[in-house]
Motif scaffolding. Structure first.
Motif, PDB file in Angstrom:
ATOM      1  N   ALA A  28       0.823  -1.209   0.000  1.00  0.00           N
ATOM      2  CA  ALA A  28       0.000   0.000   0.000  1.00  0.00           C
ATOM      3  C   ALA A  28       0.858   1.260   0.000  1.00  0.00           C
ATOM      4  N   HIS A  29       1.942   1.263   0.776  1.00  0.00           N
ATOM      5  CA  HIS A  29       2.800   2.450   0.833  1.00  0.00           C
ATOM      6  C   HIS A  29       3.586   2.615  -0.471  1.00  0.00           C
ATOM      7  N   VAL A  30       4.068   1.507  -1.025  1.00  0.00           N
ATOM      8  CA  VAL A  30       4.772   1.584  -2.303  1.00  0.00           C
ATOM      9  C   VAL A  30       3.838   2.103  -3.386  1.00  0.00           C
ATOM     10  N   ARG A  31       2.611   1.613  -3.386  1.00  0.00           N
ATOM     11  CA  ARG A  31       1.640   2.055  -4.389  1.00  0.00           C
ATOM     12  C   ARG A  31       1.386   3.551  -4.279  1.00  0.00           C
ATOM     13  N   ALA A  32       1.260   4.055  -3.063  1.00  0.00           N
ATOM     14  CA  ALA A  32       1.032   5.488  -2.869  1.00  0.00           C
ATOM     15  C   ALA A  32       2.217   6.303  -3.382  1.00  0.00           C
ATOM     16  N   LEU A  33       3.424   5.824  -3.134  1.00  0.00           N
ATOM     17  CA  LEU A  33       4.614   6.536  -3.600  1.00  0.00           C
ATOM     18  C   LEU A  33       4.666   6.569  -5.125  1.00  0.00           C
ATOM     19  N   VAL A  34       4.357   5.442  -5.737  1.00  0.00           N
ATOM     20  CA  VAL A  34       4.355   5.384  -7.203  1.00  0.00           C
ATOM     21  C   VAL A  34       3.309   6.343  -7.767  1.00  0.00           C
ATOM     22  N   GLU A  35       2.157   6.391  -7.146  1.00  0.00           N
ATOM     23  CA  GLU A  35       1.100   7.301  -7.605  1.00  0.00           C
ATOM     24  C   GLU A  35       1.520   8.758  -7.483  1.00  0.00           C
ATOM     25  N   GLU A  36       2.414   9.046  -6.549  1.00  0.00           N
ATOM     26  CA  GLU A  36       2.916  10.416  -6.388  1.00  0.00           C
ATOM     27  C   GLU A  36       4.117  10.709  -7.280  1.00  0.00           C
ATOM     28  N   GLY A  37       4.508   9.740  -8.110  1.00  0.00           N
ATOM     29  CA  GLY A  37       5.575   9.984  -9.075  1.00  0.00           C
ATOM     30  C   GLY A  37       6.942   9.464  -8.691  1.00  0.00           C
ATOM     31  N   TYR A  38       7.043   8.724  -7.594  1.00  0.00           N
ATOM     32  CA  TYR A  38       8.331   8.178  -7.154  1.00  0.00           C
ATOM     33  C   TYR A  38       8.630   6.882  -7.914  1.00  0.00           C
ATOM     34  N   ASP A  39       9.882   6.738  -8.330  1.00  0.00           N
ATOM     35  CA  ASP A  39      10.261   5.507  -9.025  1.00  0.00           C
ATOM     36  C   ASP A  39      11.456   4.821  -8.379  1.00  0.00           C
ATOM     37  N   ALA A  40      11.956   5.336  -7.247  1.00  0.00           N
ATOM     38  CA  ALA A  40      13.057   4.707  -6.508  1.00  0.00           C
ATOM     39  C   ALA A  40      12.629   4.545  -5.055  1.00  0.00           C
ATOM     40  N   ILE A  41      12.492   3.290  -4.632  1.00  0.00           N
ATOM     41  CA  ILE A  41      12.006   3.004  -3.287  1.00  0.00           C
ATOM     42  C   ILE A  41      12.942   2.009  -2.630  1.00  0.00           C
ATOM     43  N   GLU A  42      13.414   2.377  -1.454  1.00  0.00           N
ATOM     44  CA  GLU A  42      14.370   1.554  -0.698  1.00  0.00           C
ATOM     45  C   GLU A  42      13.712   1.012   0.561  1.00  0.00           C
ATOM     46  N   ILE A  43      13.887  -0.286   0.794  1.00  0.00           N
ATOM     47  CA  ILE A  43      13.471  -0.898   2.055  1.00  0.00           C
ATOM     48  C   ILE A  43      14.734  -1.418   2.735  1.00  0.00           C
ATOM     49  N   PRO A  44      15.135  -0.797   3.849  1.00  0.00           N
ATOM     50  CA  PRO A  44      16.368  -1.211   4.521  1.00  0.00           C
ATOM     51  C   PRO A  44      16.269  -2.616   5.105  1.00  0.00           C
ATOM     52  N   LEU A  45      17.412  -3.265   5.185  1.00  0.00           N
ATOM     53  CA  LEU A  45      17.442  -4.647   5.645  1.00  0.00           C
ATOM     54  C   LEU A  45      17.328  -4.784   7.153  1.00  0.00           C
ATOM     55  N   ASN A  46      17.289  -3.658   7.881  1.00  0.00           N
ATOM     56  CA  ASN A  46      16.995  -3.749   9.302  1.00  0.00           C
ATOM     57  C   ASN A  46      15.511  -3.508   9.568  1.00  0.00           C
ATOM     58  N   SER A  47      14.699  -3.699   8.544  1.00  0.00           N
ATOM     59  CA  SER A  47      13.242  -3.676   8.673  1.00  0.00           C
ATOM     60  C   SER A  47      12.753  -5.103   8.908  1.00  0.00           C
ATOM     61  N   PRO A  48      11.622  -5.283   9.601  1.00  0.00           N
ATOM     62  CA  PRO A  48      11.098  -6.632   9.828  1.00  0.00           C
ATOM     63  C   PRO A  48      10.647  -7.277   8.511  1.00  0.00           C
ATOM     64  N   ASP A  49      10.984  -8.546   8.338  1.00  0.00           N
ATOM     65  CA  ASP A  49      10.543  -9.301   7.159  1.00  0.00           C
ATOM     66  C   ASP A  49      10.886  -8.578   5.854  1.00  0.00           C
ATOM     67  N   TRP A  50      12.097  -8.024   5.816  1.00  0.00           N
ATOM     68  CA  TRP A  50      12.466  -7.184   4.674  1.00  0.00           C
ATOM     69  C   TRP A  50      12.430  -7.957   3.351  1.00  0.00           C
ATOM     70  N   ALA A  51      12.793  -9.239   3.383  1.00  0.00           N
ATOM     71  CA  ALA A  51      12.799 -10.015   2.139  1.00  0.00           C
ATOM     72  C   ALA A  51      11.386 -10.131   1.570  1.00  0.00           C
ATOM     73  N   ASP A  52      10.395 -10.332   2.436  1.00  0.00           N
ATOM     74  CA  ASP A  52       9.016 -10.405   1.972  1.00  0.00           C
ATOM     75  C   ASP A  52       8.570  -9.068   1.383  1.00  0.00           C
ATOM     76  N   SER A  53       8.923  -7.976   2.060  1.00  0.00           N
ATOM     77  CA  SER A  53       8.527  -6.644   1.583  1.00  0.00           C
ATOM     78  C   SER A  53       9.149  -6.332   0.233  1.00  0.00           C
ATOM     79  N   ILE A  54      10.446  -6.578   0.100  1.00  0.00           N
ATOM     80  CA  ILE A  54      11.137  -6.265  -1.145  1.00  0.00           C
ATOM     81  C   ILE A  54      10.672  -7.192  -2.256  1.00  0.00           C
ATOM     82  N   GLY A  55      10.507  -8.458  -1.942  1.00  0.00           N
ATOM     83  CA  GLY A  55      10.044  -9.406  -2.957  1.00  0.00           C
ATOM     84  C   GLY A  55       8.671  -9.043  -3.491  1.00  0.00           C
TER      85      GLY A  55
END
Length: 209
Positions: A28-55
């Motif tokens: 949902a957050h990635v979708r909102a960013l894309v709708e606002e014109g963002y095309d570079a999104i980083e999810i840091p690896l010290n986030s919970p379940d980062w592999a699931d989020s990035i995948g």
């Protein structure tokens, strides 16, 4: 801009950093960013379940979207990110082995640095972009001095950059910024993320000649 800055591969040179996001919130957050014109999104690896989020983000991304992993410290993590479909990594340091491994796998690298010595070490290892952190501590004069000696590579400022200070960093020679805590805090609503993204984008557009 008053100082020539290299062009980044991102259409909008603002890297949205979703540090601490949970996997069930990421889409949902990635979708909102894309709708606002963002095309570079980083999810840091010290986030919970980062592999699931990035995948998930990488699978849902269109061909023009850049999904990347941040705070990348190990070669193994580079391999995992590559397998997940990430297109770039962001490091907090200039570990040459990590940088070289990512480049060999075809990933773009935004290498974290503070000094000219560190910057050149990262570039020698193959990094295509640089990340000055924390930018608010070093300030615009540091960016201006760095730009005088660095080659024409994209330099992103990260850490404490706000919509009010973004223009000064761009004028000093940065290509763009990574926006983390000033954009997203764990648990906030999608609408809050959207509003922050909109404010930064507006500040960037207003800084352009």
């Amino acid at each position: 801009m008053s100082i020539e800055a290299a062009t980044s591969p991102f259409r909008l040179p603002l890297i949205a950093i979703l540090r601490g996001i949970h996997a069930h919130e990421a889409s949902a957050h990635v979708r909102a960013l894309v709708e606002e014109g963002y095309d570079a999104i980083e999810i840091p690896l010290n986030s919970p379940d980062w592999a699931d989020s990035i995948g998930t983000a990488a699978r849902e991304a269109g061909p023009d979207l850049w999904i990347g992993g941040g705070t990348v410290l190990r070669q193994h993590d580079v391999e995992v990110l590559h397998g997940l479909g990430a297109r770039f990594i962001v490091t907090p340091n200039t570990n040459p082995a990590v940088i070289r491994h990512a480049v060999q796998l075809g990933l773009q690298v935004v290498a974290g640095f503070a000094t000219p010595t560190e910057a050149f070490a990262a570039l020698d290892a193959g990094a295509q972009m640089l990340k000055l952190f924390p930018a608010s501590t070093y300030g615009t004069q540091h960016v201006r001095a760095l730009r005088a000696v660095l080659p024409a590579v994209p330099l992103f400022v990260v850490g404490g950059v706000t919509p009010l200070t973004l223009a000064d960093f761009l004028s000093a020679g940065s290509a763009g910024a990574g926006i983390g805590g000033e954009l997203y805090k764990p648990g906030q609503t999608v609408e809050r993320t959207r509003q922050g993204a909109r404010a930064f984008k507006q500040a960037y557009l207003e800084s352009m000649p």
